[in-house]
Design a protein around this motif. Structure first.
Motif, PDB file in Angstrom:
ATOM      1  N   SER A 157       0.823  -1.204   0.000  1.00 33.34           N
ATOM      2  CA  SER A 157       0.000   0.000   0.000  1.00 33.34           C
ATOM      3  C   SER A 157       0.867   1.268   0.000  1.00 33.34           C
ATOM      4  CB  SER A 157      -0.917   0.005   1.222  1.00 33.34           C
ATOM      5  OG  SER A 157      -1.618   1.221   1.330  1.00 33.34           O
ATOM      6  N   GLN A 158       1.852   1.296   0.885  1.00 39.78           N
ATOM      7  CA  GLN A 158       2.749   2.454   0.949  1.00 39.78           C
ATOM      8  C   GLN A 158       3.484   2.643  -0.373  1.00 39.78           C
ATOM      9  OE1 GLN A 158       5.446   2.332   4.253  1.00 39.78           O
ATOM     10  NE2 GLN A 158       6.638   4.091   3.577  1.00 39.78           N
ATOM     11  N   TYR A 159       3.930   1.558  -0.938  1.00 40.87           N
ATOM     12  CA  TYR A 159       4.641   1.569  -2.217  1.00 40.87           C
ATOM     13  C   TYR A 159       3.752   2.125  -3.337  1.00 40.87           C
ATOM     14  CZ  TYR A 159       6.194  -0.918  -6.518  1.00 40.87           C
ATOM     15  OH  TYR A 159       6.548  -1.272  -7.793  1.00 40.87           O
ATOM     16  N   LEU A 160       2.527   1.633  -3.433  1.00 42.27           N
ATOM     17  CA  LEU A 160       1.616   2.073  -4.489  1.00 42.27           C
ATOM     18  C   LEU A 160       1.230   3.543  -4.325  1.00 42.27           C
ATOM     19  CD1 LEU A 160      -0.686  -1.074  -4.648  1.00 42.27           C
ATOM     20  CD2 LEU A 160       0.967  -0.344  -6.398  1.00 42.27           C
ATOM     21  N   ARG A 161       1.072   3.963  -3.100  1.00 42.46           N
ATOM     22  CA  ARG A 161       0.713   5.367  -2.860  1.00 42.46           C
ATOM     23  C   ARG A 161       1.870   6.300  -3.249  1.00 42.46           C
ATOM     24  NH1 ARG A 161      -2.696   3.034   1.430  1.00 42.46           N
ATOM     25  NH2 ARG A 161      -4.818   3.771   0.991  1.00 42.46           N
ATOM     26  N   GLN A 162       3.088   5.850  -3.050  1.00 41.31           N
ATOM     27  CA  GLN A 162       4.243   6.647  -3.482  1.00 41.31           C
ATOM     28  C   GLN A 162       4.314   6.701  -5.013  1.00 41.31           C
ATOM     29  OE1 GLN A 162       7.533   4.693  -1.512  1.00 41.31           O
ATOM     30  NE2 GLN A 162       7.327   5.934   0.341  1.00 41.31           N
ATOM     31  N   LEU A 163       4.075   5.560  -5.653  1.00 42.98           N
ATOM     32  CA  LEU A 163       4.094   5.538  -7.115  1.00 42.98           C
ATOM     33  C   LEU A 163       3.013   6.436  -7.703  1.00 42.98           C
ATOM     34  CD1 LEU A 163       4.637   1.757  -8.019  1.00 42.98           C
ATOM     35  CD2 LEU A 163       6.332   3.594  -8.023  1.00 42.98           C
ATOM     36  N   ALA A 164       1.870   6.492  -7.032  1.00 43.98           N
ATOM     37  CA  ALA A 164       0.738   7.288  -7.538  1.00 43.98           C
ATOM     38  C   ALA A 164       1.029   8.783  -7.557  1.00 43.98           C
ATOM     39  CB  ALA A 164      -0.505   7.007  -6.698  1.00 43.98           C
ATOM     40  N   GLN A 165       2.158   9.174  -6.964  1.00 46.22           N
ATOM     41  CA  GLN A 165       2.537  10.591  -6.994  1.00 46.22           C
ATOM     42  C   GLN A 165       3.425  10.925  -8.189  1.00 46.22           C
ATOM     43  OE1 GLN A 165       4.051  11.895  -3.115  1.00 46.22           O
ATOM     44  NE2 GLN A 165       2.867  10.287  -2.115  1.00 46.22           N
ATOM     45  N   LYS A 186       4.483  11.683 -11.919  1.00 51.16           N
ATOM     46  CA  LYS A 186       3.773  12.423 -12.957  1.00 51.16           C
ATOM     47  C   LYS A 186       3.235  11.524 -14.056  1.00 51.16           C
ATOM     48  CE  LYS A 186       4.283  16.302 -16.169  1.00 51.16           C
ATOM     49  NZ  LYS A 186       5.211  17.346 -16.713  1.00 51.16           N
ATOM     50  N   ALA A 187       4.037  10.550 -14.499  1.00 44.94           N
ATOM     51  CA  ALA A 187       3.603   9.674 -15.594  1.00 44.94           C
ATOM     52  C   ALA A 187       2.353   8.892 -15.208  1.00 44.94           C
ATOM     53  CB  ALA A 187       4.728   8.718 -15.985  1.00 44.94           C
ATOM     54  N   ILE A 188       2.305   8.412 -13.981  1.00 44.12           N
ATOM     55  CA  ILE A 188       1.144   7.649 -13.522  1.00 44.12           C
ATOM     56  C   ILE A 188      -0.074   8.557 -13.403  1.00 44.12           C
ATOM     57  CG2 ILE A 188       0.182   6.430 -11.526  1.00 44.12           C
ATOM     58  CD1 ILE A 188       2.825   4.969 -11.261  1.00 44.12           C
ATOM     59  N   ILE A 189       0.116   9.738 -12.876  1.00 49.35           N
ATOM     60  CA  ILE A 189      -0.997  10.683 -12.753  1.00 49.35           C
ATOM     61  C   ILE A 189      -1.563  11.016 -14.132  1.00 49.35           C
ATOM     62  CG2 ILE A 189      -1.616  13.051 -12.118  1.00 49.35           C
ATOM     63  CD1 ILE A 189       0.488  12.827  -9.861  1.00 49.35           C
ATOM     64  N   THR A 190      -0.686  11.303 -15.083  1.00 51.07           N
ATOM     65  CA  THR A 190      -1.119  11.693 -16.427  1.00 51.07           C
ATOM     66  C   THR A 190      -1.869  10.568 -17.121  1.00 51.07           C
ATOM     67  OG1 THR A 190       0.764  13.197 -16.660  1.00 51.07           O
ATOM     68  CG2 THR A 190      -0.338  12.500 -18.688  1.00 51.07           C
ATOM     69  N   VAL A 191      -1.323   9.357 -17.061  1.00 55.24           N
ATOM     70  CA  VAL A 191      -1.964   8.220 -17.725  1.00 55.24           C
ATOM     71  C   VAL A 191      -3.318   7.909 -17.085  1.00 55.24           C
ATOM     72  CG1 VAL A 191      -1.818   5.733 -18.144  1.00 55.24           C
ATOM     73  CG2 VAL A 191       0.154   7.206 -18.591  1.00 55.24           C
ATOM     74  N   CYS A 192      -3.380   7.951 -15.770  1.00 54.52           N
ATOM     75  CA  CYS A 192      -4.647   7.666 -15.095  1.00 54.52           C
ATOM     76  C   CYS A 192      -5.710   8.698 -15.457  1.00 54.52           C
ATOM     77  CB  CYS A 192      -4.441   7.588 -13.590  1.00 54.52           C
ATOM     78  SG  CYS A 192      -3.524   6.099 -13.087  1.00 54.52           S
ATOM     79  N   GLN A 193      -5.309   9.930 -15.638  1.00 56.25           N
ATOM     80  CA  GLN A 193      -6.252  10.954 -16.089  1.00 56.25           C
ATOM     81  C   GLN A 193      -6.748  10.637 -17.491  1.00 56.25           C
ATOM     82  OE1 GLN A 193      -3.915  14.536 -15.622  1.00 56.25           O
ATOM     83  NE2 GLN A 193      -4.657  14.903 -13.540  1.00 56.25           N
ATOM     84  N   LYS A 194      -5.839  10.264 -18.379  1.00 53.35           N
ATOM     85  CA  LYS A 194      -6.208   9.953 -19.761  1.00 53.35           C
ATOM     86  C   LYS A 194      -7.090   8.709 -19.854  1.00 53.35           C
ATOM     87  CE  LYS A 194      -2.192  11.942 -22.169  1.00 53.35           C
ATOM     88  NZ  LYS A 194      -1.048  11.641 -23.083  1.00 53.35           N
ATOM     89  N   GLU A 195      -6.836   7.721 -18.971  1.00 51.39           N
ATOM     90  CA  GLU A 195      -7.548   6.454 -19.058  1.00 51.39           C
ATOM     91  C   GLU A 195      -8.746   6.370 -18.109  1.00 51.39           C
ATOM     92  OE1 GLU A 195      -5.293   2.914 -19.345  1.00 51.39           O
ATOM     93  OE2 GLU A 195      -3.744   3.801 -20.624  1.00 51.39           O
ATOM     94  N   GLY A 196      -8.998   7.451 -17.391  1.00 51.65           N
ATOM     95  CA  GLY A 196     -10.201   7.525 -16.577  1.00 51.65           C
ATOM     96  C   GLY A 196     -10.149   6.805 -15.238  1.00 51.65           C
ATOM     97  N   LEU A 197      -8.963   6.705 -14.646  1.00 53.84           N
ATOM     98  CA  LEU A 197      -8.833   6.079 -13.344  1.00 53.84           C
ATOM     99  C   LEU A 197      -8.659   7.139 -12.269  1.00 53.84           C
ATOM    100  CD1 LEU A 197      -8.496   3.507 -11.605  1.00 53.84           C
ATOM    101  CD2 LEU A 197      -6.023   3.714 -11.980  1.00 53.84           C
ATOM    102  N   ASN A 198      -9.557   7.138 -11.298  1.00 54.44           N
ATOM    103  CA  ASN A 198      -9.490   8.069 -10.176  1.00 54.44           C
ATOM    104  C   ASN A 198      -8.478   7.545  -9.158  1.00 54.44           C
ATOM    105  OD1 ASN A 198      -9.965   9.621  -7.837  1.00 54.44           O
ATOM    106  ND2 ASN A 198     -12.112   9.919  -8.380  1.00 54.44           N
ATOM    107  N   LEU A 199      -7.485   8.345  -8.835  1.00 57.69           N
ATOM    108  CA  LEU A 199      -6.431   7.933  -7.900  1.00 57.69           C
ATOM    109  C   LEU A 199      -6.727   8.319  -6.448  1.00 57.69           C
ATOM    110  CD1 LEU A 199      -3.232   8.755 -10.010  1.00 57.69           C
ATOM    111  CD2 LEU A 199      -4.069   6.483  -9.368  1.00 57.69           C
ATOM    112  N   ALA A 200      -7.952   8.700  -6.160  1.00 52.89           N
ATOM    113  CA  ALA A 200      -8.287   9.156  -4.806  1.00 52.89           C
ATOM    114  C   ALA A 200      -7.927   8.124  -3.737  1.00 52.89           C
ATOM    115  CB  ALA A 200      -9.771   9.489  -4.734  1.00 52.89           C
ATOM    116  N   ASP A 201      -8.110   6.850  -4.032  1.00 52.66           N
ATOM    117  CA  ASP A 201      -7.804   5.809  -3.039  1.00 52.66           C
ATOM    118  C   ASP A 201      -6.329   5.703  -2.732  1.00 52.66           C
ATOM    119  OD1 ASP A 201     -10.479   5.156  -2.849  1.00 52.66           O
ATOM    120  OD2 ASP A 201     -10.352   3.473  -4.237  1.00 52.66           O
ATOM    121  N   TYR A 202      -5.493   6.280  -3.581  1.00 54.98           N
ATOM    122  CA  TYR A 202      -4.041   6.188  -3.415  1.00 54.98           C
ATOM    123  C   TYR A 202      -3.474   7.397  -2.677  1.00 54.98           C
ATOM    124  CZ  TYR A 202      -4.359   2.364  -6.753  1.00 54.98           C
ATOM    125  OH  TYR A 202      -4.679   1.174  -7.386  1.00 54.98           O
ATOM    126  N   HIS A 203      -4.332   8.268  -2.219  1.00 54.87           N
ATOM    127  CA  HIS A 203      -3.877   9.480  -1.526  1.00 54.87           C
ATOM    128  C   HIS A 203      -4.055   9.328  -0.007  1.00 54.87           C
ATOM    129  CE1 HIS A 203      -4.833  11.785  -5.476  1.00 54.87           C
ATOM    130  NE2 HIS A 203      -3.673  11.177  -5.519  1.00 54.87           N
TER     131      HIS A 203
END
Length: 212
Positions: free
Chosen positions: A185-193, A195-212
């Motif tokens: 969980s800690q690892y995934l939340r760090q990755l979710a910060q 830029k590449a992951i944030i940008t792709v998730c925005q483009k592909e429609g994935l809400n990252l709220a659970d990773y914050h």
């Protein structure tokens, strides 16, 4: 310019992460799974497996998500997305990437599409239960591996991390999803910060709220 044939939240997500991380010019081409466009003659001419993704690099077609990621990383060695030849972490990189694609991804495919792995409709629930247990065992192994680590291999983000993030997204409906594990969980939340992951998730429609 690269061209990535993709479908949101599909196996194309990891190559999409890599392309964004590399900050290279690329074009996304949607393959509509709802109309089975991946089985069309034009797509099969590029990818005879009829699966997503496919990458076009200077007219050359490559399929299989992990292979595409390796190709992109090796084509841009200064990105440090995979250890160079001679680095002791290179073997570990291949170890974990193969584990992710051959073990975790393979088990998730059965979990996500159980009806494809049986001719008995009444056995689907049993397949789901068995896969839930099997995948939880795999995630437990990864959770132990990630204790006191920010990345799966080495000290910087690599293809392995982007690939694992994609698979973790697929596993979020398990009885014990990735975010319920302490280290994972800690690892995934760090990755979710990143830029590449944030940008792709925005483009592909994935809400990252659970990773914050």
């Amino acid at each position: 310019m690269y061209q990535l044939y993709y479908y949101p939240l599909n196996a194309s997500m990891a190559p999409h992460f890599i392309l964004e991380a590399l900050q290279v010019d690329f074009e996304l081409t949607l393959v509509d799974r709802n109309s089975k466009a991946q089985k069309s003659p034009s797509y099969l001419a590029l990818n005879p497996a009829g699966r997503i993704p496919t990458l076009i690099d200077d007219g050359f077609a490559i399929f299989e998500s992990a292979a595409i990621c390796i190709h992109l990383a090796e084509s841009h060695p200064t990105s440090n997305l995979m250890p160079p030849i001679g680095d002791k972490n290179r073997a570990l990189f291949f170890q974990w990437l193969m584990y992710l694609t051959n073990t975790l991804q393979a088990e998730l495919m059965i979990y996500c599409y159980p009806e494809k792995y049986t001719t008995e409709i009444n056995s689907v629930s049993g397949i789901l239960a068995a896969q839930d247990t099997r995948i939880t065992e795999i995630l437990t192994l990864l959770d132990h591996e990630l204790e006191s680590k920010s990345f799966l291999v080495g000290e910087t983000i690599s293809v392995c991390d982007y690939f694992l993030f994609m698979l973790a997204v697929w596993a979020d409906e398990l009885k014990k999803p990735p975010l319920s594990f302490k280290n994972l969980s800690q690892y995934l939340r760090q990755l979710a910060q990143h830029k590449a992951i944030i940008t792709v998730c925005q483009k592909e429609g994935l809400n990252l709220a659970d990773y914050h």
